[in-house]
Write a protein that holds these residues in place. Structure first.
Motif, PDB file in Angstrom:
ATOM      1  N   LYS A   3       0.838  -1.203   0.000  1.00 32.52           N
ATOM      2  CA  LYS A   3       0.000   0.000   0.000  1.00 32.52           C
ATOM      3  C   LYS A   3       0.871   1.249   0.000  1.00 32.52           C
ATOM      4  O   LYS A   3       1.893   1.313   0.666  1.00 32.52           O
ATOM      5  N   ARG A  35     -10.078   5.008   7.451  1.00 32.74           N
ATOM      6  CA  ARG A  35     -10.436   4.490   6.120  1.00 32.74           C
ATOM      7  C   ARG A  35      -9.491   3.382   5.668  1.00 32.74           C
ATOM      8  O   ARG A  35      -9.650   2.832   4.587  1.00 32.74           O
ATOM      9  N   GLY A  36      -8.455   3.100   6.465  1.00 31.86           N
ATOM     10  CA  GLY A  36      -7.521   2.029   6.119  1.00 31.86           C
ATOM     11  C   GLY A  36      -6.220   2.494   5.512  1.00 31.86           C
ATOM     12  O   GLY A  36      -5.419   1.660   5.062  1.00 31.86           O
ATOM     13  N   ARG A  38      -2.364   4.083   5.299  1.00 30.50           N
ATOM     14  CA  ARG A  38      -1.133   4.145   6.085  1.00 30.50           C
ATOM     15  C   ARG A  38      -0.686   5.608   6.118  1.00 30.50           C
ATOM     16  O   ARG A  38      -0.388   6.198   5.075  1.00 30.50           O
ATOM     17  N   GLY A 317      -5.342   1.462  -0.555  1.00 33.02           N
ATOM     18  CA  GLY A 317      -6.022   0.302   0.016  1.00 33.02           C
ATOM     19  C   GLY A 317      -7.122   0.666   0.974  1.00 33.02           C
ATOM     20  O   GLY A 317      -7.299   0.041   2.032  1.00 33.02           O
ATOM     21  N   LEU A 318      -7.900   1.707   0.635  1.00 31.20           N
ATOM     22  CA  LEU A 318      -8.944   2.191   1.524  1.00 31.20           C
ATOM     23  C   LEU A 318     -10.085   1.194   1.628  1.00 31.20           C
ATOM     24  O   LEU A 318     -10.451   0.520   0.660  1.00 31.20           O
ATOM     25  N   SER A 319     -10.691   1.165   2.825  1.00 33.15           N
ATOM     26  CA  SER A 319     -11.791   0.236   3.064  1.00 33.15           C
ATOM     27  C   SER A 319     -13.123   0.778   2.607  1.00 33.15           C
ATOM     28  O   SER A 319     -14.069   0.031   2.410  1.00 33.15           O
ATOM     29  N   SER A 320     -13.225   2.106   2.483  1.00 26.46           N
ATOM     30  CA  SER A 320     -14.494   2.689   2.040  1.00 26.46           C
ATOM     31  C   SER A 320     -14.226   4.061   1.434  1.00 26.46           C
ATOM     32  O   SER A 320     -13.138   4.604   1.549  1.00 26.46           O
TER      33      SER A 320
END
Length: 320
Positions: A3, A35-36, A38, A317-320
């Motif tokens: 990521k 949001r995931g 880094r 690599g965001l989750s949403s």
């Protein structure tokens, strides 16, 4: 593929804990991590920053930066809270807003009026400004010319001047205009030299009133504001007082800019005759070209700004 990181470059004093982390950066970090993403903090060193950016494939957000790079956005307070630059060129006088075109007809008048009212409540009614202001109320002559000084010693002021402050003030005094000239010393200028210089001017010319009063008291009585490119130019617009700039500014679209001392007289007349749509302009400047630190859409707005650079935000690599 690993990521991509979002690296936020801050002053060393903040990274080392000597100064507090501004809420904007705290909200940015926490919101992006949620949001995931880094997210890492790094010390902003102007000398080494270009090499640091070239050495990786991550995205960089730089406090008080002026680095133009496809993977960099520069950030800093955009004159008044809670608005911040997130800009590919730089901040304030160095921001890319300077090169954009402002079309008042493209801005919804009702939304602009509502926004203007919020600005007035936040700034004028609370007598607030970027720097602390005296609480004592002072009355000034109605229709005066307001002059707000900056110190050329502060970074970016000297390099963006068309007229230095001495030339600007002398050009004002040379005009055939009997109106009082109210000159406010910059809050960060503590030099005795500035006060001695202004005291001599006041002794020489009875129009000159030197003050350190609250800027809102001055603007409440002013007919026009003259400055190099101070944030007070924006605050003058909130008061709907026309502005003459004697330096480069990214809010020049709603002001008259002077590059030669001999043009100052005509510029003041043009500014006062102008039909300025300050509500639409301020809406365009802040709502469409900056980000609001207290906005519920802050993280979406920041990601949209990153995406606009051409960077693939999917790499976070965001989750949403």
């Amino acid at each position: 593929m690993a990521k991509a990181r979002i690296i936020i470059h801050l002053p060393g004093s903040v990274i080392l804990g000597a100064e507090p982390l501004k809420q904007f950066y705290r909200s940015l970090r926490e919101g992006l991590i949620a949001r995931g993403a880094r997210v890492e903090f790094a010390i902003h060193d102007r000398a080494t920053l270009p090499g640091e950016v070239e050495a990786d494939e991550d995205f960089h957000i730089v406090d008080h930066g002026n680095l133009r790079h496809p993977r960099v956005l520069n950030t800093g307070i955009a004159y008044v809270y809670p608005f911040w630059h997130l800009d590919p060129w730089g901040i304030r006088a160095g921001s890319s807003i300077e090169a954009k075109e402002f079309d008042p007809q493209a801005i919804d008048a009702e939304a602009a009026a509502e926004f203007m009212e919020k600005l007035r409540r936040r700034q004028v009614q609370k007598r607030a400004s970027r720097y602390p202001q005296p609480e004592e109320r002072v009355a000034f002559p109605e229709g005066c010319i307001a002059v707000f000084l900056q110190s050329e010693a502060h970074r970016q002021v000297e390099e963006t001047c068309h007229l230095d402050r001495a030339t600007m003030v002398e050009a004002l005094l040379a005009r055939d205009d009997s109106r009082p000239i109210v000159v406010k010393i910059h809050p960060r200028d503590t030099s005795a030299g500035t006060r001695d210089w202004l005291g001599a001017l006041a002794a020489r010319d009875g129009r000159v009133i030197v003050t350190e009063a609250n800027i809102h008291d001055i603007l409440a009585s002013a007919a026009v504001t003259v400055t190099i490119n101070s944030a007070v130019g924006i605050e003058s617009m909130i008061h709907e007082v026309p502005v003459v700039l004697c330096g480069r500014a990214d809010f020049h679209h709603a002001a008259i800019t002077v590059e030669r001392a001999e043009d100052l007289d005509a510029a003041i007349m043009a500014a006062e005759r102008g039909e300025w749509d300050f509500p639409r302009y301020l809406y365009w400047y802040f709502r469409l070209n900056c980000v609001g630190s207290g906005s519920g859409t802050l993280i979406d707005d920041v990601l949209a700004r990153i995406s606009a650079t051409g960077f693939d935000t999917g790499r976070f690599g965001l989750s949403s």
